[in-house]
Structure formats: structure tokens, C-alpha cells
Design an enzyme around this catalytic site. Structure first.
Site, PDB file in Angstrom:
ATOM      1  N   LEU A  87       0.881  -1.162   0.000  1.00  0.00           N
ATOM      2  CA  LEU A  87       0.000   0.000   0.000  1.00  0.00           C
ATOM      3  C   LEU A  87       0.919   1.213   0.000  1.00  0.00           C
ATOM      4  CD1 LEU A  87      -2.676  -0.925   2.709  1.00  0.00           C
ATOM      5  CD2 LEU A  87      -3.152  -0.444   0.308  1.00  0.00           C
ATOM      6  N   ASP A  88       0.559   2.247  -0.756  1.00  0.00           N
ATOM      7  CA  ASP A  88       1.370   3.456  -0.788  1.00  0.00           C
ATOM      8  C   ASP A  88       1.531   4.025   0.610  1.00  0.00           C
ATOM      9  OD1 ASP A  88       1.537   3.413  -3.582  1.00  0.00           O
ATOM     10  OD2 ASP A  88      -0.424   4.366  -3.741  1.00  0.00           O
ATOM     11  N   HIS A  89       2.556   4.829   0.772  1.00  0.00           N
ATOM     12  CA  HIS A  89       2.836   5.522   2.024  1.00  0.00           C
ATOM     13  C   HIS A  89       1.598   6.255   2.552  1.00  0.00           C
ATOM     14  CE1 HIS A  89       3.647   9.766   3.168  1.00  0.00           C
ATOM     15  NE2 HIS A  89       4.422   9.240   4.086  1.00  0.00           N
TER      16      HIS A  89
END
Length: 194
Positions: A47-49
Site C-alpha cells: 500500500l502506498d505511504h
């Protein structure tokens, strides 16, 4: 020989990287900051930051490979800028054109519906924005693919940029009542995604 692999799910918090090793010049929280995972634990996908929610982890490389190489449903609760229209929802359902690695890409048809009210989720920890900046709305988007920043690109393509993105389900594994940073051991991943 008994199966000694271990599997986990975590509610990845906002601002945390989906990895165990720090990148140079970055000082972000990592998955290992929240739990004493066994050696050789790996995140399945990422999952993106700035995205939150369900992330699966395993000590079994084959499980990781199987999950990433199957068309498994991933459901996201998405807060978007503005009051989303039925027309935009229909476009998302049919598939929209986004850019992946500099090339045009048509997303596959997917399941999308709007919530009548905000879904029950833990607070993000960092304010998204003040309500005086205009209305927002929430949708559920379920996809079976996972291009980089795909859901964010999809909502932007129909004119409703994503403000908050929370993955709540992968296959039959749900986030349930986990809170940001909380980890739960799970008996199997393969059974829930086959």
C-alpha cells in the site's frame, strides 16, 4: 513435516512504508515498528505511504507469489473530493483510462458503489482537510488488479480526486476491527483467497 509458516494481517497506518528496510534519505515508519515479526516475514503486495488498511504478511514465499499472481478482489473505501455522481460511478464500473509507467492503460470493469454516510473507520491521525474546503463523499471500489496507485488514478480520471484510501478486504480476509498499527496472526491466507 508440519507447516511452520506464519501469516499475519496488519492495519497499515497512514505514513508507514509497506516494507521492513529503510530507504536512504527517508525516515518513515516501517512494518517492523509495529510488531516483532518472525525472520523472513514479507509483505504481500503493498500500500502506498499515504494509503491505509489491510496488508497481508507471510513467511511463505509461495503464498506471497500465489496471492500476487491471482485475480483476487481487493476492496477499498475511498474518500473523494466532492459529491461523486452516478455518471462517475458508472464510468469507474466500466473501466477508465489511466497512465501506468508512462503508457495508457484501460482498467478492468469493477464493483463500485457510493456510501450514503461515512463508513466506520478509525481516524487517520492526520487531518485530511477542513470541511470549509467543500464536501467530500465515500465510495467502495473493488478491483481484481493492482497497478501502482490505481485507485487514486481511477477516481482522478473521473474528476473526483482521492483524499483518503483504506483497503478493507483482500479475498475473504477483512480488516475487521483492527486499528492502525495493530497486527493479528491468521491461520491461513491461501484458503481465504482461493
Amino acid at each position: 513435516m508440519p507447516n511452520t509458516y506464519q501469516h499475519f494481517k496488519i492495519f497499515k497506518p497512514y505514513g508507514c512504508l509497506s516494507q521492513f528496510k529503510q530507504e536512504k534519505m527517508k525516515n518513515k515508519s516501517l512494518l517492523g515498528d509495529f510488531y516483532d515479526f518472525p525472520e523472513n516475514t514479507m509483505a504481500i503486495g503493498r500500500l502506498d505511504h499515504d494509503s491505509e488498511g489491510l496488508l497481508l504478511l507471510t513467511t511463505d514465499g509461495m503464498t506471497s507469489y500465489n496471492v500476487r499472481n491471482k485475480s483476487i478482489e481487493k476492496e477499498y473505501y475511498v474518500q473523494v473530493d466532492g459529491v461523486i455522481t452516478q455518471e462517475a460511478i458508472s464510468q469507474l464500473q466500466k473501466g477508465v483510462e489511466i497512465t501506468v509507467s508512462g503508457k495508457k492503460y484501460a482498467t478492468l470493469p469493477c464493483k463500485v458503489f457510493a456510501f450514503n454516510e461515512e463508513p466506520e473507520l478509525p481516524p487517520r491521525g492526520k487531518n485530511i482537510r477542513h470541511s470549509r474546503h467543500g464536501p467530500t463523499s465515500w465510495v467502495s471500489i473493488t478491483i481484481c488488479e493492482g497497478k501502482k496507485r490505481q485507485v487514486r488514478k481511477m477516481t482522478a480520471a473521473v474528476g473526483f480526486p482521492t483524499l483518503r484510501l483504506v483497503r478493507v478486504r483482500i479475498g475473504d480476509i477483512h480488516i475487521d476491527s483492527l486499528t492502525p498499527g495493530e497486527v493479528a496472526s491468521i491461520p491461513s491466507i491461501n484458503d481465504a483467497i482461493n
